[in-house]
Design an enzyme around this catalytic site. Structure first.
Site, PDB file in Angstrom:
ATOM      1  N   ASP A   1       0.813  -1.216   0.000  1.00  0.00           N
ATOM      2  CA  ASP A   1       0.000   0.000   0.000  1.00  0.00           C
ATOM      3  C   ASP A   1       0.848   1.269   0.000  1.00  0.00           C
ATOM      4  O   ASP A   1       0.326   2.382   0.088  1.00  0.00           O
ATOM      5  CB  ASP A   1      -0.978   0.020   1.173  1.00  0.00           C
ATOM      6  CG  ASP A   1      -0.274  -0.114   2.509  1.00  0.00           C
ATOM      7  OD1 ASP A   1       0.979  -0.173   2.534  1.00  0.00           O
ATOM      8  OD2 ASP A   1      -0.973  -0.150   3.539  1.00  0.00           O
TER       9      ASP A   1
ATOM     10  N   HIS B   1       0.197  -4.659  28.268  1.00  0.00           N
ATOM     11  CA  HIS B   1      -0.688  -3.500  28.333  1.00  0.00           C
ATOM     12  C   HIS B   1      -1.585  -3.359  27.114  1.00  0.00           C
ATOM     13  O   HIS B   1      -2.815  -3.208  27.235  1.00  0.00           O
ATOM     14  CB  HIS B   1       0.164  -2.244  28.505  1.00  0.00           C
ATOM     15  CG  HIS B   1      -0.585  -1.035  28.932  1.00  0.00           C
ATOM     16  ND1 HIS B   1      -1.022  -0.081  28.037  1.00  0.00           N
ATOM     17  CD2 HIS B   1      -0.986  -0.630  30.146  1.00  0.00           C
ATOM     18  CE1 HIS B   1      -1.652   0.880  28.704  1.00  0.00           C
ATOM     19  NE2 HIS B   1      -1.641   0.574  29.985  1.00  0.00           N
TER      20      HIS B   1
ATOM     21  N   SER C   1      -5.729   3.544  32.574  1.00  0.00           N
ATOM     22  CA  SER C   1      -5.501   2.841  31.304  1.00  0.00           C
ATOM     23  C   SER C   1      -6.629   1.870  31.002  1.00  0.00           C
ATOM     24  O   SER C   1      -6.920   1.587  29.840  1.00  0.00           O
ATOM     25  CB  SER C   1      -4.190   2.057  31.373  1.00  0.00           C
ATOM     26  OG  SER C   1      -3.088   2.874  31.163  1.00  0.00           O
TER      27      SER C   1
END
Length: 918
Positions: free
Chosen positions: A203, A230, A401
């Site tokens: 791309d 995370h 978070s």
């Protein structure tokens, strides 16, 4: 004191109205820290940045030669550029380069728009908890594990409307994603423009085989695999596959999750790599072929130091807003009020940013969650949240978070429910649909916790006539704000009705005459996005005084409008002698703030009336008007640490605890001419031994805005540190407001013993000085050897009281003024003298007035004859002058040249002698 242009006095017009420079940092997902007092700014952590690298944005976007020439001066190498931010480059300097000096040089270069450090960000995830927690209380809270029934986002009700859509893409900027996790794989985005595994950049976006996203760290790659926990944990909250009889479910059962990895396995990442992620997502969103429907990005990371100054980050997020993407950010895990504390990118002032606090299973704000009454939009569950982690596993983590992906996830449901919704409608529905909870009142903008669906048609997905009006600006760091006359205060109000703007907002202004501010949501001026429900205006006061801004809902913000201090005069000290009645502040010592108040008379600081009645005196040579911490580390003015301050010697000082030393104050004199004197007596420079103590004063005058700094001793006399003598390590000046300060000196030895600085709110301007009229002859028949009386008058607009010297020259020769008579007078008005002449003839009498500052008037004279006739005037014609043509009202310089010659000739012919003084 009168100021004159033609005389050099002792003043220095060093006043400059300073502009508060925004000092930005980035905060949010940090490791657990000790819980501080609510609302107290946290001390900044150690500066984190990539050594040897800077982020520089050049003005000449299309001129590589200009960029390379600038970088060549420092031997720097450009290692990365950004498509969405033309001119922005990551430059790497040779090892050992002084990074601060290089940064300063780039910032001084006119070809550079801005420059900063390449800062390091951290995740908010390192507060893991019970790995056996198996119930997703944040989605449906039935009171399990001691929770409060209903303290959740009401996901079950929302799923009755939609469980998500594979056409919706949610992007994560994090530590990556385990795209092979069994509970995530079906919901991981796949790039339709990339052929997996062929080793080509199909791309042509700069990344080979970016099938599921990219790894932006360093040189970068097309593989966003998570090497920590995370990012995968965040992804599971967004969209772990639902209804698959495996593990957990996300807020979205169906969605596409696109990942950009910039955090390493330890949870840290650099700003330049985060910018690559933003750049990458913008490219996908806006590409012509196969554009990606990115609704929102989740940003569970932050930085909380002032040094993380990142206009580049703000610019990049603003580009996302233009492209139609929400930016959901974690508020941070340090229990700080980020209206005033550093927390970036959550604190950037952009309409497409939603900052999120964390709540627990009982709807209480999590103890470590940061907050902000105007900066943090809402709360969401973030404690003991079970989700996916790499390796097909599940763990429970806590933090903001975990809260922010709940909000990003509901944004995905809203886009799935109605694909025509733009970022403005989605954001407003998230806010209007929240559920009010006591723990978030006054600590978040809405006072609400995220709610996807509501039983009374009051959730995000079923919102109906839910009105929300809240003040966004000004931010309040204290009960009152300060502003200078002519200054500008941004005013903004969020006013929405579910997804739509709520209509025009009016803020009343009470103070110097009632008025109103009409706030508009038109995308013009300060309004950053038309139709987003944020209405803006500016309050620009023209007069000093106290104002009250009345906001919708009855909230009032008080603003003290002050006149900035514009001039400081350096003069010999008139050190105030304090008596035995002086009050010693016994709590003063090292890093202390002592309170004096209520004061015996209000202090008209910066011309505010009636004035301030309480002072907060810092041991470090600083006086403020509001409570605050002691500040040992000084800075140039205006400083970001306080609104207003008086700084006679702001540096790291310690006040001795033993008499006769200490911090004292006393009121001297009688009303209405009293003085409030505050004295640092024998203060020590912290950490410097074997030096002479410092003694100095601040003097406030009753009924006046003038403030004096008196210096008895500013000479430490340390052989080891001579550079700190005479204020060499101090900041000296007055800060009126965050945007206005008059700095006399900063880290410069500009002070000396026995001197004083007088600060005023007016600029020194040359006084016209005394203005005197020409003498007028009072005696009707001047004769030889008879006293002749002459009279004049004077005024002085620059001096109201004191003594003036009036000097007379009875035999003025038209050139040199030679005083024969001198008089001292105490007030302007009429003055007179007598002259005696022993011989007839023509004479000129001149007068001059001198003020106490040495400024003199013009010399004016009158001419007359001493004879048996009525005195006349000199004339250039042959006809005798008429009475109305007398020279008595003319300056000596205006007497015609022919008349002067005739006067001198007559005196020579008649043998004129000098007259005697009476």
């Amino acid at each position: 004191m009168t100021y004159r242009v033609r005389r050099e006095r002792g003043w220095r017009a060093v006043g400059r109205v300073g502009l508060v420079l925004g000092l930005f940092a980035l905060q949010g997902c940090d490791s657990k820290e000790a819980e501080g007092a609510r609302g107290s700014p946290q001390p900044p952590p150690v500066l984190q940045r990539v050594e040897g690298e800077l982020l520089v944005r050049f003005r000449e976007k299309d001129s590589p030669s200009a960029m390379s020439a600038t970088s060549a001066a420092w031997g720097a190498k450009v290692v990365h550029g950004y498509t969405s931010l033309p001119g922005l480059r990551v430059v790497r300097l040779p090892p050992g380069t002084d990074l601060e000096r290089a940064l300063a040089a780039y910032r001084l270069d006119p070809g550079v728009l801005y420059a900063g450090y390449n800062s390091i960000y951290s995740s908010n995830s390192d507060v893991p908890n019970d790995p056996e927690f198996e119930r997703l209380w944040s989605l449906r809270n039935t009171g399990q594990s001691g929770g409060l029934t209903g303290a959740d986002i009401q996901a079950a009700g929302a799923w009755g409307v939609t469980t998500g859509s594979s056409d919706v893409v949610l992007a994560t900027i994090d530590s990556g994603i385990d795209y092979t996790h069994p509970d995530l794989a079906a919901n991981v985005w796949t790039n339709p423009a990339e052929i997996p595994g062929n080793g080509l950049d199909d791309d042509r976006n700069g990344y080979i085989d970016d099938v599921h996203g990219i790894n932006a760290i360093g040189a970068g790659s097309g593989d966003p695999m998570d090497d920590g926990n995370h990012g995968t944990h965040v992804a599971g909250i967004l969209g772990a596959v639902g209804g698959n009889n495996l593990g957990v479910t996300g807020v979205n059962w169906k969605v596409k999750i696109l990942a950009c990895k910039f955090l390493d396995s330890a949870g840290n990442g650099v700003e330049s790599d985060a910018l690559k992620c933003l750049d990458y997502f913008l490219g996908l969103k806006t590409r012509a072929a196969h554009p990606v429907n990115i609704v929102a990005t989740n940003n569970s990371w932050s930085c909380r130091t002032r040094s993380c100054n990142s206009p580049a980050m703000r610019d990049a997020i603003a580009r996302h807003m233009t492209a139609g993407m929400l930016f959901v950010a974690a508020a941070g895990n340090v229990n700080a009020n980020i209206d005033v504390a550093e927390s970036w990118p959550a604190r950037h002032d952009l309409p497409n940013i939603l900052a999120v606090a964390a709540t627990d299973r009982k709807d209480a704000r999590w103890g470590l969650s940061s907050f902000g009454p105007q900066t943090v939009a809402l709360g969401a569950p973030g404690v003991e949240i079970l989700s996916t982690v790499p390796g097909g596993l599940y763990r429970a983590f806590s933090g903001t978070s975990m809260a922010s992906p709940h909000v990003t996830g509901v944004a995905g449901l809203l886009a799935a429910q109605d694909p025509t919704r733009d970022w403005k409608a989605i954001k407003n529905l998230l806010l209007a649909g929240g559920q009010a909870v006591p723990s978030l009142a006054n600590v978040t903008l809405t006072g609400r916790r995220l709610r996807a669906w509501g039983p009374q048609r009051d959730g995000a997905l079923n919102c109906d006539r839910q009105l929300l009006t809240r003040r966004l600006k000004p931010l309040l760091s204290s009960s009152r704000l300060t502003l200078v006359v002519g200054g500008s205060l941004p005013v903004a109000v969020l006013n929405i009705n579910c997804a739509a703007p709520g209509g025009e907002v009016v803020v009343t202004v009470a103070g110097r005459g009632p008025a109103v501010l009409r706030l508009l949501d038109d995308g013009a001026g300060d309004d950053q996005a038309a139709g987003d429900g944020i209405y803006t205006a500016r309050f620009i006061p023209r007069d000093a005084g106290s104002y009250a801004l009345g906001f919708p809902g009855g909230e009032t913000v008080f603003v003290d409008v002050l006149r900035p201090y514009l001039s400081v005069e350096e003069r010999p000290s008139t050190y105030e002698v304090m008596t035995e009645d002086a009050v010693r502040l016994d709590d003063a010592g090292d890093e202390t703030v002592s309170v004096i108040g209520p004061l015996p008379f209000p202090l008209r600081f910066a011309d505010v009336q009636p004035g301030f009645t309480t002072l907060h005196v810092d041991s470090n040579g600083r006086i403020g008007f509001a409570p605050g911490l002691s500040l040992a580390a000084n800075s140039a003015l205006p400083a970001p640490f306080f609104s207003s301050a008086i700084l006679p010697l702001w540096q790291n000082l310690e006040v001795p605890s033993q008499l006769p030393s200490g911090l004292f104050y006393e009121v001297l004199g009688e009303a209405p001419h009293r003085k409030l004197v505050i004295e640092w007596r024998d203060a020590l420079y912290a950490g410097v031994s074997f030096s002479t103590p410092l003694t100095f004063q601040v003097v406030f005058l009753e009924g006046s805005s003038d403030i004096a700094f008196n210096y008895a001793n500013v000479l430490l006399g340390s052989d080891e540190y001579p550079e700190i003598d005479n204020g060499g390590a101090a900041t000296v000046g007055i800060q009126t407001a965050p945007s206005a300060a008059l700095q006399f000196s900063h880290l410069a030895p500009s002070l000396s013993n026995g001197t004083s600085l007088l600060f005023r709110t007016s600029l020194p301007h040359p006084s016209p000085g005394p203005v005197v009229s020409a003498p007028v002859l009072v005696s009707s028949l001047p004769r030889e050897d008879s006293p002749i009386t002459l009279q004049a008058s004077f005024r002085d607009d620059g001096q109201e009281t004191g003594a003036w010297t009036v000097a007379w020259d009875c035999h003025h020769d038209g050139a040199t003024f030679k005083p024969e008579v001198e008089q001292s007078v105490g007030a302007p008005g009429s003055v007179s003298t007598t002259c005696v002449y022993s011989k007839s003839g023509r004479y000129a009498v001149a007068v001059r007035v001198t003020g106490q500052d040495g400024t003199s008037s013009e010399v004016l004279a009158t001419v007359f004859s001493v004879s048996d006739v009525t005195p006349g005037s000199l004339s250039s014609g042959s006809d005798p002058p008429r009475e109305s043509e007398s020279c008595a009202s003319m300056p000596w310089s205006a007497i015609p040249l022919q008349g002067l010659m005739l006067l001198l000739l007559t005196g020579l012919l008649r043998g004129n002698r000098r007259g005697r003084r009476p």
